[in-house]
Design a protein around this motif. Structure first.
Motif, PDB file in Angstrom:
ATOM      1  N   GLN A  32      41.825  10.420  21.926  1.00 46.17           N
ATOM      2  CA  GLN A  32      43.870  11.549  21.698  1.00 46.17           C
ATOM      3  C   GLN A  32      44.178  10.915  21.057  1.00 46.17           C
ATOM      4  O   GLN A  32      45.342  11.347  20.574  1.00 46.17           O
TER       5      GLN A  32
ATOM      6  N   ALA B 115      32.276  11.511  14.878  1.00 46.38           N
ATOM      7  CA  ALA B 115      32.291  12.549  15.798  1.00 46.38           C
ATOM      8  C   ALA B 115      34.261  12.866  17.028  1.00 46.38           C
ATOM      9  O   ALA B 115      34.031  13.132  16.785  1.00 46.38           O
TER      10      ALA B 115
ATOM     11  N   TYR C 134      35.816  15.495  16.737  1.00 48.40           N
ATOM     12  CA  TYR C 134      36.654  16.299  17.914  1.00 48.40           C
ATOM     13  C   TYR C 134      37.851  16.734  17.428  1.00 48.40           C
ATOM     14  O   TYR C 134      38.412  17.579  18.257  1.00 48.40           O
TER      15      TYR C 134
ATOM     16  N   ALA D  75      40.339  20.779  17.926  1.00 48.64           N
ATOM     17  CA  ALA D  75      41.004  20.567  18.993  1.00 48.64           C
ATOM     18  C   ALA D  75      42.321  21.317  17.371  1.00 48.64           C
ATOM     19  O   ALA D  75      43.542  21.355  18.447  1.00 48.64           O
TER      20      ALA D  75
ATOM     21  N   ARG E 247      24.538  17.030  28.251  1.00 46.75           N
ATOM     22  CA  ARG E 247      25.972  17.605  28.183  1.00 46.75           C
ATOM     23  C   ARG E 247      25.390  19.056  27.930  1.00 46.75           C
ATOM     24  O   ARG E 247      26.728  19.514  28.444  1.00 46.75           O
TER      25      ARG E 247
ATOM     26  N   LEU F 224      29.746  33.919  30.017  1.00 45.06           N
ATOM     27  CA  LEU F 224      30.706  33.293  28.527  1.00 45.06           C
ATOM     28  C   LEU F 224      29.008  32.687  28.405  1.00 45.06           C
ATOM     29  O   LEU F 224      28.307  32.048  28.422  1.00 45.06           O
TER      30      LEU F 224
ATOM     31  N   GLU G 295      34.386   8.195  33.071  1.00 43.22           N
ATOM     32  CA  GLU G 295      34.186   9.958  32.001  1.00 43.22           C
ATOM     33  C   GLU G 295      34.153   9.558  30.614  1.00 43.22           C
ATOM     34  O   GLU G 295      34.104  10.255  29.519  1.00 43.22           O
ATOM     35  N   ASP G 296      35.498   8.750  30.791  1.00 41.25           N
ATOM     36  CA  ASP G 296      35.707   8.057  29.134  1.00 41.25           C
ATOM     37  C   ASP G 296      34.764   7.009  28.610  1.00 41.25           C
ATOM     38  O   ASP G 296      34.157   7.257  27.080  1.00 41.25           O
TER      39      ASP G 296
ATOM     40  N   ALA H 107      31.328   7.110  29.323  1.00 34.92           N
ATOM     41  CA  ALA H 107      30.688   8.720  29.083  1.00 34.92           C
ATOM     42  C   ALA H 107      30.818   9.167  27.781  1.00 34.92           C
ATOM     43  O   ALA H 107      29.969   9.326  27.287  1.00 34.92           O
ATOM     44  N   THR H 108      32.346   9.861  27.823  1.00 34.00           N
ATOM     45  CA  THR H 108      32.145   9.946  26.168  1.00 34.00           C
ATOM     46  C   THR H 108      32.228   9.404  24.782  1.00 34.00           C
ATOM     47  O   THR H 108      31.671   9.719  24.314  1.00 34.00           O
TER      48      THR H 108
ATOM     49  N   ARG I 299      28.986   9.425  22.186  1.00 38.13           N
ATOM     50  CA  ARG I 299      30.063   9.510  21.242  1.00 38.13           C
ATOM     51  C   ARG I 299      29.050   9.063  19.366  1.00 38.13           C
ATOM     52  O   ARG I 299      29.249   9.132  19.048  1.00 38.13           O
TER      53      ARG I 299
ATOM     54  N   MET J 150      37.028  28.741  31.096  1.00 37.08           N
ATOM     55  CA  MET J 150      36.969  28.201  29.429  1.00 37.08           C
ATOM     56  C   MET J 150      38.239  26.904  29.426  1.00 37.08           C
ATOM     57  O   MET J 150      37.914  26.118  28.912  1.00 37.08           O
TER      58      MET J 150
ATOM     59  N   ARG K   5      37.420  23.694  30.557  1.00 36.10           N
ATOM     60  CA  ARG K   5      36.304  22.943  30.152  1.00 36.10           C
ATOM     61  C   ARG K   5      37.052  22.230  28.652  1.00 36.10           C
ATOM     62  O   ARG K   5      36.680  20.997  28.480  1.00 36.10           O
ATOM     63  N   ALA K   6      37.732  23.215  28.411  1.00 31.35           N
ATOM     64  CA  ALA K   6      38.427  22.844  26.810  1.00 31.35           C
ATOM     65  C   ALA K   6      38.921  21.935  26.876  1.00 31.35           C
ATOM     66  O   ALA K   6      39.234  20.435  26.985  1.00 31.35           O
TER      67      ALA K   6
ATOM     68  N   VAL L  96      38.212  18.239  27.651  1.00 37.47           N
ATOM     69  CA  VAL L  96      37.286  16.832  26.590  1.00 37.47           C
ATOM     70  C   VAL L  96      38.806  16.759  26.211  1.00 37.47           C
ATOM     71  O   VAL L  96      39.075  16.124  24.714  1.00 37.47           O
ATOM     72  N   GLY L  97      40.174  17.004  26.605  1.00 36.63           N
ATOM     73  CA  GLY L  97      41.369  16.926  26.190  1.00 36.63           C
ATOM     74  C   GLY L  97      41.354  17.161  24.399  1.00 36.63           C
ATOM     75  O   GLY L  97      42.243  17.348  24.304  1.00 36.63           O
ATOM     76  N   GLN L  98      41.374  19.004  24.853  1.00 34.75           N
ATOM     77  CA  GLN L  98      41.425  20.121  23.243  1.00 34.75           C
ATOM     78  C   GLN L  98      42.756  20.399  23.616  1.00 34.75           C
ATOM     79  O   GLN L  98      43.184  21.332  23.090  1.00 34.75           O
ATOM     80  N   ILE L  99      43.213  20.256  24.829  1.00 40.17           N
ATOM     81  CA  ILE L  99      44.732  21.248  24.952  1.00 40.17           C
ATOM     82  C   ILE L  99      45.572  19.842  24.911  1.00 40.17           C
ATOM     83  O   ILE L  99      46.414  19.443  26.024  1.00 40.17           O
TER      84      ILE L  99
END
Lengths: 478, 478
Positions: free
Chosen positions: A12, A65, A69, A73, A284, A297, B247-248, B250-251, B255, B366, B369-370, B373-376
C-alpha cells in the motif's frame, strides 16, 4: 528477484508513493500545458525529467507482483504511463502477475517486438499461461526461438486444459539416481548456481525417467553422507497425474501440507512438478471465481475498465434474472382478480417470496459446500432432506407465525394472518426441498452444482411463493 | 506421519471403504438384534470382531486429515463409532483437523482423561488452536504438565486473537549464528533426527534472539561449506509481526511465493514462524467464511447436526431479512390505493425491485472485492461511481426499454410502459450508487465492507424499487 530480498514494507505504501509521484508529474504537465510559455520549457522539462527518473527508480526496486498490484490499482492513463517506465526485461514477469483484464489492456499497447521480448524471458510453463492472451504471430515467433526441450515442454503445458494438474505444473525439477551416495548428491548440487524456487525435495528417477522416490532436502541434511539415496528416499510419495483435477491436487497439498509434488505420466515417468505457490494461486482464483459467479460476474473486472466492457461482463446474469422475474410476474398476473379484491395481498406477497429465497439460499449454499468437498453421497441425500425440512418447519412456524400476527394486526383480518402463516411455512418447505434437490440433481447430471444455484432457488421461491400465497388467499379469503 | 508416506489413493475411496465396513458391521448387529438367538452369539461375535478389527486396521493406515474428512462425512452415530476405534495417541492430531462443529460433537463424548491425553500430544501452537473448545479443567491440567518454555509459547500463542499472524504462527524454528562456517551448520543439522516440517530456511539470530537474517536450505546446498553464514545469508528477509493481520501475511506469501517466514517482536527478536501450510488453511477458511456469511450462515454447519443447531446458525439473517422485507411491504402499503386502481402494478413491481437487486449485488460484490485487495483509494471512489452510473444507465435503457415494451404489450397501456422503463432505469441508478456508497461508507467507518453488504443493497433496491415504480405510477397514470 528472490522472495527474501523483499523488505517488510507494505505494498500500500508503494502504491501511495507511486500515486504521489504521478500526481506531481501531472501537475507539472498541466502547468506546462496551461502556461505555454516557451522560455519556461527548459526548467519544467528538467523538473519533469527528474520526477520521471524518480518514479522509474522506484519501480526498479519493486517486486514484479507489487508492480502488478500497482498497475491494477491505477486508472488506465496512469497505468500505461507507469507501464512504459518499467524496464523491458521485467515485462514478462509482470504480465504473468496482473489480472486477466488488466493484462489485456497492457498487451493492447505493446508492439510485436516488445511482446516477443517479454515472452522470451519466461519459462515454458509461464509462457503457456500467457499464450492465450498473446497475438498468434508473437507466439509463432517465440515458439521458433525455443530449443527442442522447451518446445516439448511448452506443447505439454499448453495441452492440458485449465483446471487440471497439467495446467499448474512447471518443469523445474532436480533429479538424482537412487544408487549413489548422499555425498555424491551433495557434490552434484554444489555445481548449481542456485536451486529452483520451492525445491524442498529431489526427484529420484531411473534411466527411463520413471520416478523411484523422492528425497527431501531436510532428510538429506540430517542423514549420514555415506548413505545411499535408495536407503533414505521415500519410495512411495504422493504423485499427481497431469489430467487430475487441479482442485484435487489443491486438496492433497492442503491435507498433507506439501511444498511440491511430482507429476507423472501414465507409465510413471516424471514430466513435471506442482509447487505450493501454484496451488495457492489456484485456490485464490477459484474462491474469487466462486464469489463472482454467485452474482453472475463472468470474470474479475478491471475496476477502471470502459463502461461497455463492464456491461458485457454483467449481461448474461441480468438477462436470466429478467426471465425468472418475468415468470414470477406472470404468476402474480394470474391472481390479479384476487389482488383487486384484497389489495393487502400485494403488500404482503413479497415478504413470503423473500423469506423463502433467503432460507433457500442458506440451504443450497451449505449443501453445495458439502458437495464440493465430497461429503454428500447418495444415502446422505434423504437424511439431509429430512433435516432441512425439519429446519424449515420450525422456521416456518416461528417466523410465519410472527408474520401472521403482524398481518392480522395491520389489516385487522385474522384469516389473512392464518393464510400468511401457512404460505410462509409452505414456501420455506419448498425452499428447503429445492435447496437439497437442485444441487443433488445437478450433481447426478454431472453438472457443477454451484453453477446458477442461487438463481434457480430464487426463481423457485419467488414464483412458488407468489403462487402459494395468492393461491391460498383465493381459496380461503375470497 | 510424514507427508510423503501418503500413497496416491483418493480420500473418497477411503471414505467408501469405511462406509462399506460400517454397513457390514451394522448388518451383523441388526441380525444379532433381530434373531436374539443366544446359541448364535459366538459366531456372530466373531464376525463382528473381525469387522471391527478390519475397520480399525484401515483407520490406522490413514493420515489424520483423511480420518477427519471421514468423520465429517459420517452421520453422528457412525461418526462416534469410528472415533472410538481411532488410536488414542492420534486423537489430538485429528481433533485439530476436523471442522469446529464436528470437533464439538467429538469432544462432548470424551472423558477428562482422554481429552487431557489428546491435548498433551500437541505442540503449543496446536494446543492454542484447540484450547477454546476444551473444558477449562482439562486446559488447566494440560498447562500444569507443560515445561516453562512450552507454557510461555502457549501463553504467547493464545494471546493473539484470530485473524492475526500470532494466531497462525508455530515455534518450530531452527536457529544458527552468523559467525560460523556452513560446514559447522551442516554438522549441527546432522545431530537432528529430522528437521521440522516446512523448514525451507534456518533463522540466523544473535545471542539476544534478534534476527540477523535467514539462510535457505537451497542456498546452503549450493554454497561452499567454507563460507561464513553471514556471507551467504539473506540479511533483509520479509519479517512478520505477531499483530499483523493474517490476511496481509497470506497476501505476502502469495505475492512472494514464500514457504515460511519469521515472526519477530517489536524489538526484532524471533518469536515464531509462519508456514505456507498455516497460510493455505487460513485462505481456505476465509474464503469459506465469506461464502457462508453472504447468505448469513454464521459458521460451517456439521451437515448431520441436530435440527435445532441448524436453526440457530441461520436465525439472525432470517430475522434481519424479515425486517427489511417488512419495510418494503409497508412501502407498498402506502400505495395500496394506486394498486387497487391499476392492479397491473402489483404484477410488475417485483420485476423492477428484482433487477435492481441483482445489478446492485454485482456492483457491490465487485467493489468489496477490489477493496479487500486494497485497490480502492479515496480518489478512485468518484471515478468508480461515475463508471457504475454509466453501466446502470445503459442497462436501464436497454433492459428497462425491453420491460417497457413488454408491459405495454401485456396490458395494452403505453404510459404504463414508459413508467416501467423509467422506474427500471432509476432503480438501476439507485442500485449502482448504493453499491458504491455502502461499502465506501462502511470502510470509512472502519467496518468490514463485506459484512451484510448483500442484505443492505437488497433492502435499498427492494424498498426503493417499489417506491420509485409505484410513486411514478401514482404521479403519471392515475
Amino acid at each position: 528477484m528472490s522472495e527474501l530480498e523483499q523488505p517488510r514494507e507494505n505494498v500500500q505504501a508503494h502504491l501511495k508513493e507511486v500515486q504521489d509521484l504521478l500526481r506531481r508529474q501531472s501537475l507539472v504537465e498541466s502547468l506546462v500545458h496551461r502556461q505555454e510559455m516557451p522560455r519556461h520549457d527548459l526548467v519544467e522539462d528538467l523538473v519533469h525529467r527528474q520526477h520521471v527518473a524518480e518514479l522509474s527508480h522506484k519501480l526498479d526496486e519493486l517486486h514484479p507482483a507489487d508492480i502488478a498490484y500497482i498497475l491494477e490499482a491505477l486508472p488506465v492513463d496512469e497505468r500505461l504511463f507507469v507501464w512504459d517506465l518499467v524496464k523491458a526485461e521485467r515485462d514478462g514477469d509482470i504480465l504473468l502477475e496482473v489480472s486477466d483484464a488488466v493484462r489485456e489492456s497492457l498487451i493492447e499497447t505493446m508492439a510485436h517486438d516488445e511482446l516477443k521480448a517479454a515472452a522470451e524471458q519466461l519459462d515454458a510453463d509461464e509462457l503457456a499461461d500467457l499464450a492465450p492472451d498473446l497475438p498468434d504471430a508473437v507466439m509463432e515467433d517465440v515458439y521458433l526461438s525455443l530449443d527442442v526441450e522447451e518446445r516439448a515442454q511448452l506443447r505439454a503445458a499448453m495441452s492440458y486444459p485449465e483446471g487440471t494438474v497439467g495446467a499448474l505444473m512447471d518443469f523445474d525439477m532436480v533429479t538424482v539416481r537412487e544408487d549413489v551416495r548422499l555425498e555424491v548428491v551433495l557434490r552434484y548440487l554444489r555445481r548449481f548456481a542456485e536451486l529452483p524456487d520451492h525445491t524442498d525435495k529431489l526427484y529420484v528417477t531411473d534411466r527411463n525417467d520413471a520416478v523411484r522416490g523422492v528425497l527431501s532436502l531436510g532428510r538429506m541434511l540430517v542423514c549420514d553422507p555415506e548413505a545411499l539415496v535408495s536407503d533414505i528416499m521415500d519410495d512411495d510419495p504422493l504423485m499427481l497425474r497431469p489430467d487430475d483435477k487441479a482442485e484435487d491436487a489443491a486438496t492433497a497439498f492442503e491435507r498433507y501440507d506439501l511444498v511440491s509434488a511430482p507429476v507423472v505420466s501414465s507409465d510413471d515417468r516424471l514430466i513435471g512438478r506442482v509447487t505450493v505457490a501454484a496451488v495457492v494461486d489456484h485456490i485464490r482464483e477459484e474462491s474469487e471465481a466462486e464469489l463472482l459467479n454467485q452474482v453472475g460476474l463472468r470474470e474479475e473486472e478491471d475496476i477502471f475498465a470502459p463502461v461497455l466492457d463492464s456491461v458485457r461482463n454483467r449481461w448474461a446474469w441480468l438477462a436470466v434474472n429478467l426471465v425468472t422475474a418475468f415468470i414470477a410476474s406472470r404468476v402474480i398476473g394470474v391472481f390479479e382478480g384476487a389482488i383487486e379484491k384484497l389489495v393487502a395481498l400485494a403488500a404482503l406477497m413479497p415478504i413470503v417470496a423473500g423469506i423463502g429465497g433467503n432460507s433457500g439460499n442458506q440451504t443450497i449454499t451449505m449443501i453445495v459446500r458439502a458437495m464440493a468437498v465430497g461429503q454428500i453421497g447418495h444415502e446422505s441425500g434423504k437424511r439431509l432432506l429430512k433435516k432441512e425440512v425439519g429446519v424449515a418447519l420450525i422456521n416456518g412456524l416461528v417466523w410465519g407465525g410472527l408474520l401472521g400476527v403482524m398481518a392480522w394486526w395491520l389489516y385487522d383480518n385474522a384469516e389473512l394472518g392464518v393464510v400468511m402463516t401457512l404460505a410462509t411455512t409452505l414456501n420455506l418447505l419448498l425452499a428447503a426441498s429445492m435447496g437439497v434437490i437442485i444441487p443433488t440433481a445437478m450433481q447426478r447430471l454431472g453438472r457443477d452444482p454451484a453453477l446458477g444455484a442461487s438463481v434457480m432457488i430464487t426463481a423457485c421461491t419467488d414464483s412458488g411463493g407468489f403462487f402459494i400465497f395468492l393461491g391460498l388467499a383465493s381459496l380461503f379469503l375470497l
